[in-house]
Design a protein around this motif. Sequence first.
Motif, mmCIF file in Angstrom:
data_model
loop_
_atom_site.group_PDB
_atom_site.id
_atom_site.type_symbol
_atom_site.label_atom_id
_atom_site.label_comp_id
_atom_site.label_asym_id
_atom_site.label_seq_id
_atom_site.Cartn_x
_atom_site.Cartn_y
_atom_site.Cartn_z
ATOM 1 N N SER A 119 0.830 -1.213 0.000
ATOM 2 C CA SER A 119 0.000 0.000 0.000
ATOM 3 C C SER A 119 0.864 1.261 0.000
ATOM 4 C CB SER A 119 -0.975 0.000 1.178
ATOM 5 O OG SER A 119 -0.318 0.180 2.410
ATOM 6 N N ALA A 120 2.044 1.197 0.604
ATOM 7 C CA ALA A 120 2.955 2.358 0.565
ATOM 8 C C ALA A 120 3.407 2.607 -0.869
ATOM 9 C CB ALA A 120 4.155 2.118 1.466
ATOM 10 N N GLY A 121 3.590 1.549 -1.628
ATOM 11 C CA GLY A 121 3.965 1.700 -3.028
ATOM 12 C C GLY A 121 2.858 2.325 -3.868
ATOM 13 N N LEU A 122 1.620 2.205 -3.407
ATOM 14 C CA LEU A 122 0.489 2.794 -4.117
ATOM 15 C C LEU A 122 0.279 4.272 -3.788
ATOM 16 C CD1 LEU A 122 -2.126 -0.097 -3.720
ATOM 17 C CD2 LEU A 122 -0.814 0.493 -5.766
ATOM 18 N N LEU A 123 0.927 4.759 -2.736
ATOM 19 C CA LEU A 123 0.707 6.145 -2.298
ATOM 20 C C LEU A 123 0.910 7.175 -3.402
ATOM 21 C CD1 LEU A 123 2.253 6.108 1.297
ATOM 22 C CD2 LEU A 123 -0.147 6.449 0.705
ATOM 23 N N PRO A 124 2.018 7.156 -4.133
ATOM 24 C CA PRO A 124 2.211 8.218 -5.126
ATOM 25 C C PRO A 124 1.402 8.043 -6.410
ATOM 26 C CG PRO A 124 4.154 6.802 -5.028
ATOM 27 C CD PRO A 124 3.216 6.332 -3.968
ATOM 28 N N ASP A 125 0.914 6.843 -6.673
ATOM 29 C CA ASP A 125 0.303 6.565 -7.976
ATOM 30 C C ASP A 125 -1.221 6.502 -7.979
ATOM 31 O OD1 ASP A 125 2.817 6.415 -9.085
ATOM 32 O OD2 ASP A 125 2.972 4.248 -8.771
ATOM 33 N N THR A 126 -1.842 6.407 -6.809
ATOM 34 C CA THR A 126 -3.292 6.231 -6.784
ATOM 35 C C THR A 126 -3.944 7.238 -5.844
ATOM 36 O OG1 THR A 126 -3.256 4.651 -4.969
ATOM 37 C CG2 THR A 126 -3.063 3.741 -7.185
ATOM 38 N N SER A 127 -5.231 7.448 -6.054
ATOM 39 C CA SER A 127 -5.967 8.359 -5.188
ATOM 40 C C SER A 127 -6.386 7.692 -3.879
ATOM 41 C CB SER A 127 -7.215 8.873 -5.917
ATOM 42 O OG SER A 127 -8.049 7.779 -6.260
#
Length: 144
Positions: free
Chosen positions: A34-42
Amino acid sequence: MTTRTAAANERPGATFLRIAIALQTLTIFLQAVSAGLLPDTSFGAQLHDAGARVTYGTTMLYLLVAVLVWKRHDGSPRPVLYASGFLALATVQVLVGVAHIPSVHLPLGVLMFGLSLLALFRPGETRPGDHGPAGAADRPVLSG
């Protein structure tokens, strides 16, 4: 060694400890995802926030199971110490995450995942009477 023999050699409550540690390890891993999703998803921030609560809960569950196994089966207090350490690390992790200190938050998350994996796959923790390093109960005592 057969499954039946392995189960007979397992300390009482060891299965519950392994399940609690496995859940903790899985949730820590999912936090990294989920940390990897921080910059790419809303939705990354919401997912990471919810995951933090679940991870903290699984760490508390690990401590609860460790205490119950220790008290009910008169085993080693070592798992309680490990679980207490994880809860302390999880508390620091939450605090530095809320404070937005990624230089501490990210490496601490990696450390927690590694330590949780080590706890999950630690050899010798399930043998009866083994309160020391792996195989210590099977080694002869040397006097010198």
